[in-house]
Scaffold this active site. Structure first.
Site, PDB file in Angstrom:
ATOM      1  N   ASN A  71       3.412  -1.291  -6.395  1.00  0.00           N
ATOM      2  CA  ASN A  71       2.594  -0.191  -6.694  1.00  0.00           C
ATOM      3  C   ASN A  71       2.256   0.527  -4.949  1.00  0.00           C
ATOM      4  OD1 ASN A  71       1.261  -2.519  -8.293  1.00  0.00           O
ATOM      5  ND2 ASN A  71       0.399  -3.379  -6.300  1.00  0.00           N
ATOM      6  N   ASP A 125      -2.675  -0.957  -1.530  1.00  0.00           N
ATOM      7  CA  ASP A 125      -1.415  -0.312  -1.847  1.00  0.00           C
ATOM      8  C   ASP A 125      -1.912   1.251  -2.385  1.00  0.00           C
ATOM      9  OD1 ASP A 125       0.085  -2.627  -1.709  1.00  0.00           O
ATOM     10  OD2 ASP A 125      -0.638  -3.816  -3.331  1.00  0.00           O
ATOM     11  N   SER A 183      -3.228   1.418 -12.352  1.00  0.00           N
ATOM     12  CA  SER A 183      -4.065   2.099 -12.299  1.00  0.00           C
ATOM     13  C   SER A 183      -3.862   2.910 -11.551  1.00  0.00           C
ATOM     14  CB  SER A 183      -4.573   0.683 -11.642  1.00  0.00           C
ATOM     15  OG  SER A 183      -4.312   0.072 -10.586  1.00  0.00           O
ATOM     16  N   GLY A 191      -5.498  -3.447 -13.531  1.00  0.00           N
ATOM     17  CA  GLY A 191      -4.168  -3.865 -13.172  1.00  0.00           C
ATOM     18  C   GLY A 191      -4.432  -3.456 -11.730  1.00  0.00           C
TER      19      GLY A 191
END
Length: 323
Positions: free
Chosen positions: A43, A250, A289, A285
Site C-alpha cells: 500500500n 498507509d 484506492s 480497497g
C-alpha cells in the site's frame, strides 16, 4: 528527486462487506466478497509510486495465484519489484477483512511476509536524501537491518509501527519519523488512550517516544498531530464521506515519504499526505484506492478562478485537510 524504498508486506485483501460487525460467537449475513491487493508495504509503495516518485518495494510473495496477481498489479502501478522475491513452499500474505459502515476489522496471515530477512533488505542501493519506510508486518530483524543500511548513507527512515507490537530501543533509535494511530501510540507508550482524548493528551504520550525524532499521530477524522522538536503541530481534519478506511494510514505514510524524497519541507509534506489520505477513504480497497498526484493537487487547491487566497492552504505549512 530521490528514491523511496519500502520494506514491507504484500497481501491479498479478502474483504467481506456486511451491515454490521458480528459479536463474538455470532454469525451475520454478508453482502459481498471482494479481492483487493494490499499489505502495508505494498500500500505504501503504491501510494508513493502513484504520486510520481521512484519507488522500490522490498519483500516476498508466495508461489501461488495471489502472488501472480499481486505482482502484475504492482508493476502496473509503477512500483519497482526488482527486490521482491517469489518464495516456494508458502502462500502469499493474506488479510481477511470485515467491512461494515466504513469501519473494518482485519486478520492478517503473514505467509511469505514472515520470511523476509536481513539478506532480503541488503539489495537497495541507498544514497543520501532517499527515504526508507517500513512497518511491523515483516520480521523486526529485517527492519533493523534495512534502517541501519539507510542511516549509514544519510537516508531518512520512517517507521509505521503497525500492527502494534513491542520493539526494542535499538530499533527505535534507527527511526527518524514515527507514524502511528492512537491505538499504536497507546500500546508503545503503555498509555490508555481514546480517540476522544484531547490533543494535549496525545502530545504527552508522544513526547515519551520523541527523543530527537519526529512523531506523527494520525487521528482519523480529527486530523493528525505531529510532534516536531518536542512542539506539537496539529493538522485539522477534512470532512469527507468515508467509504472504506482500509489503507488510509498507509496512504498517509507513502505520500509523506514521497514528498520528503522530493525535498518538500515537513509541514508541506504533512499537508500533502493529509489530502492524499482524504481521497483514499472515499474509495473501496487498499492499494487500488491510492490517489494520483493530480488528484491530490486538486484536493489542495479547491478554489475556483478569482477566489481569494486561503491562508490554510496557501500558508507556510499548508496544514488544512485530513481524513
Amino acid at each position: 528527486m530521490r528514491h523511496v524504498f519500502v520494506a514491507g508486506s504484500i497481501n491479498m485483501d479478502v474483504v467481506a462487506t456486511t451491515e454490521r460487525h458480528p459479536r463474538i460467537g455470532e454469525t451475520v449475513a454478508g453482502e459481498a466478497v471482494l479481492y483487493f491487493p494490499g499489505g502495508k508495504g505494498a500500500n505504501q509503495a503504491v501510494a508513493s509510486a502513484k504520486l510520481g516518485v521512484p519507488t522500490t518495494l522490498v519483500g516476498r510473495l508466495g508461489m501461488d495465484a495471489f502472488g501472480k496477481e499481486l505482482r502484475a498489479f504492482l508493476v502496473a502501478q509503477g512500483v519497482d519489484l526488482s527486490c521482491v522475491k517469489t518464495t516456494s513452499g508458502t502462500h502469499s500474505g493474506t488479510a481477511i477483512i470485515t467491512l461494515a459502515n466504513a469501519d473494518n476489522t482485519i486478520v492478517v496471515v503473514p505467509g511469505a511476509n514472515g520470511l523476509v530477512s536481513a539478506r532480503d533488505v541488503a539489495s537497495p542501493d541507498f544514497v543520501r536524501g532517499d527515504v526508507a519506510v517500513s512497518q511491523f508486518e515483516i520480521p523486526l530483524p529485517a527492519i533493523g537491518a534495512f534502517f541501519r543500511r539507510a542511516r549509514a548513507v544519510g537516508a531518512t527512515t520512517i517507521l509505521n509501527p503497525a500492527p502494534a507490537k513491542q520493539a526494542d530501543k535499538a530499533l527505535l533509535d534507527l527511526v527518524d519519523i514515527l507514524v502511528m494511530n492512537e491505538t499504536e501510540l497507546g500500546y508503545l507508550t503503555g498509555t490508555e488512550l481514546r480517540d476522544s482524548d484531547t490533543p494535549e493528551r496525545f502530545s504527552e504520550a508522544a513526547r515519551t517516544l520523541g527523543q530527537g525524532r519526529i512523531v506523527c499521530v494520525t487521528l482519523g477524522k480529527r486530523g493528525v498531530l505531529a510532534l516536531v522538536d518536542n512542539q506539537p503541530l496539529l493538522v485539522p481534519g477534512r470532512e469527507v464521506k468515508a467509504v472504506d478506511t482500509t489503507g488510509a494510514g498507509d496512504c498517509f505514510v507513502g505520500a509523506l515519504a514521497s514528498q520528503l524524497a522530493i525535498g518538500k519541507p515537513l509541514g508541506d509534506a504533512l499537508a500533502y499526505a493529509n489530502a492524499a489520505a482524504s481521497i483514499c477513504v472515499q474509495r473501496m480497497g487498499a492499494a487500488p484506492s491510492m490517489p494520483t498526484a493530480q488528484e491530490v493537487e486538486d484536493a489542495l487547491s479547491p478554489r475556483r478562478p478569482g477566489e481569494g487566497r486561503d491562508p490554510y492552504v496557501d500558508g507556510p505549512r499548508g496544514t488544512r485537510a485530513f481524513w
